[in-house]
Design a protein around this motif. Structure first.
Motif, PDB file in Angstrom:
ATOM      1  N   ALA A  60       0.818  -1.215   0.000  1.00 35.50           N
ATOM      2  CA  ALA A  60       0.000   0.000   0.000  1.00 35.50           C
ATOM      3  C   ALA A  60       0.852   1.265   0.000  1.00 35.50           C
ATOM      4  O   ALA A  60       0.556   2.232  -0.706  1.00 35.50           O
ATOM      5  N   ARG A  63       2.462   1.737  -3.442  1.00 39.26           N
ATOM      6  CA  ARG A  63       1.455   2.172  -4.418  1.00 39.26           C
ATOM      7  C   ARG A  63       1.207   3.667  -4.288  1.00 39.26           C
ATOM      8  O   ARG A  63       1.126   4.382  -5.279  1.00 39.26           O
ATOM      9  N   GLN A  64       1.086   4.140  -3.049  1.00 36.49           N
ATOM     10  CA  GLN A  64       0.851   5.569  -2.831  1.00 36.49           C
ATOM     11  C   GLN A  64       2.064   6.388  -3.268  1.00 36.49           C
ATOM     12  O   GLN A  64       1.923   7.442  -3.881  1.00 36.49           O
ATOM     13  N   LEU A  67       1.907   6.581  -7.023  1.00 41.88           N
ATOM     14  CA  LEU A  67       0.895   7.550  -7.451  1.00 41.88           C
ATOM     15  C   LEU A  67       1.400   8.972  -7.268  1.00 41.88           C
ATOM     16  O   LEU A  67       1.269   9.809  -8.163  1.00 41.88           O
ATOM     17  N   ASP A  68       1.993   9.254  -6.114  1.00 41.13           N
ATOM     18  CA  ASP A  68       2.522  10.598  -5.862  1.00 41.13           C
ATOM     19  C   ASP A  68       3.598  10.972  -6.875  1.00 41.13           C
ATOM     20  O   ASP A  68       3.619  12.084  -7.401  1.00 41.13           O
ATOM     21  N   ASP A  71       2.017  11.478 -10.316  1.00 39.52           N
ATOM     22  CA  ASP A  71       1.241  12.717 -10.288  1.00 39.52           C
ATOM     23  C   ASP A  71       2.158  13.941 -10.324  1.00 39.52           C
ATOM     24  O   ASP A  71       1.890  14.905 -11.046  1.00 39.52           O
ATOM     25  N   ASP A  96      -4.262  -2.271  -6.158  1.00 43.27           N
ATOM     26  CA  ASP A  96      -5.473  -1.540  -5.796  1.00 43.27           C
ATOM     27  C   ASP A  96      -6.100  -0.936  -7.062  1.00 43.27           C
ATOM     28  O   ASP A  96      -5.468  -0.121  -7.728  1.00 43.27           O
ATOM     29  N   THR A  98      -8.403   1.342  -7.704  1.00 41.52           N
ATOM     30  CA  THR A  98      -8.562   2.792  -7.773  1.00 41.52           C
ATOM     31  C   THR A  98      -7.224   3.479  -8.023  1.00 41.52           C
ATOM     32  O   THR A  98      -7.119   4.373  -8.874  1.00 41.52           O
ATOM     33  N   ILE A  99      -6.203   3.075  -7.294  1.00 37.24           N
ATOM     34  CA  ILE A  99      -4.878   3.664  -7.483  1.00 37.24           C
ATOM     35  C   ILE A  99      -4.319   3.269  -8.853  1.00 37.24           C
ATOM     36  O   ILE A  99      -3.712   4.095  -9.544  1.00 37.24           O
ATOM     37  N   ALA A 102      -5.802   5.519 -11.430  1.00 37.84           N
ATOM     38  CA  ALA A 102      -5.227   6.866 -11.368  1.00 37.84           C
ATOM     39  C   ALA A 102      -3.823   6.896 -11.977  1.00 37.84           C
ATOM     40  O   ALA A 102      -3.482   7.810 -12.742  1.00 37.84           O
ATOM     41  N   ILE A 103      -3.005   5.922 -11.649  1.00 36.78           N
ATOM     42  CA  ILE A 103      -1.633   5.873 -12.175  1.00 36.78           C
ATOM     43  C   ILE A 103      -1.649   5.658 -13.682  1.00 36.78           C
ATOM     44  O   ILE A 103      -0.991   6.392 -14.434  1.00 36.78           O
TER      45      ILE A 103
END
Length: 129
Positions: A60, A63-64, A67-68, A71, A96, A98-99, A102-103
């Motif tokens: 997790a 993954r964040q 994404l950061d 982004d 995940d 949703t992530i 987004a990615i």
């Protein structure tokens, strides 16, 4: 940081990272408080080359981080991803949904894909000494 200078001999900043090492670097910089400095360094490059995308496991936190990173780069830094993992497997790799959406929305829709075929250039040729 290692620089990929050949393609940008005219002075444009380029950074090369193995994807797994960049994930480790993000973890270490978060732990020692230097994450803002690392993000600033990454944002100053014009091309970020991430090699061996899809080989390092993503939890997790990673993954964040991913994404950061994506982004922060979106619209400002060009990304070059190398991977042996087929693009149609990237969503599952990220994990995940949703992530992953987004990615991949930030990567895939503006991408230029080059798919190489044939033997690996790292594989020694027959008769090589």
């Amino acid at each position: 940081m290692r620089s990929a200078s050949k393609p940008f001999a005219n002075g444009l900043p380029v950074l090369y990272r193995r994807f797994s090492r960049l994930l480790e670097e993000l973890e270490i910089s978060r732990a020692d408080g230097s994450l803002p400095k690392l993000r600033s360094q990454l944002a100053k490059t014009r091309l970020l080359i991430l090699d061996d995308w899809g080989l390092a496991p993503l939890d997790a936190r990673r993954r964040q981080d991913l994404l950061d990173l994506i982004d922060d780069c979106h619209g400002a830094v060009s990304l070059a991803l190398t991977s042996q993992l087929p693009v149609d497997k990237w969503h599952d790799y990220i994990g995940d949904p949703t992530i992953a959406d987004a990615i991949l929305d930030r990567i895939i829709h503006s991408a230029h894909r080059i798919e190489l075929k044939g033997e690996s250039l790292r594989k020694p040729s027959i008769g090589a000494a």
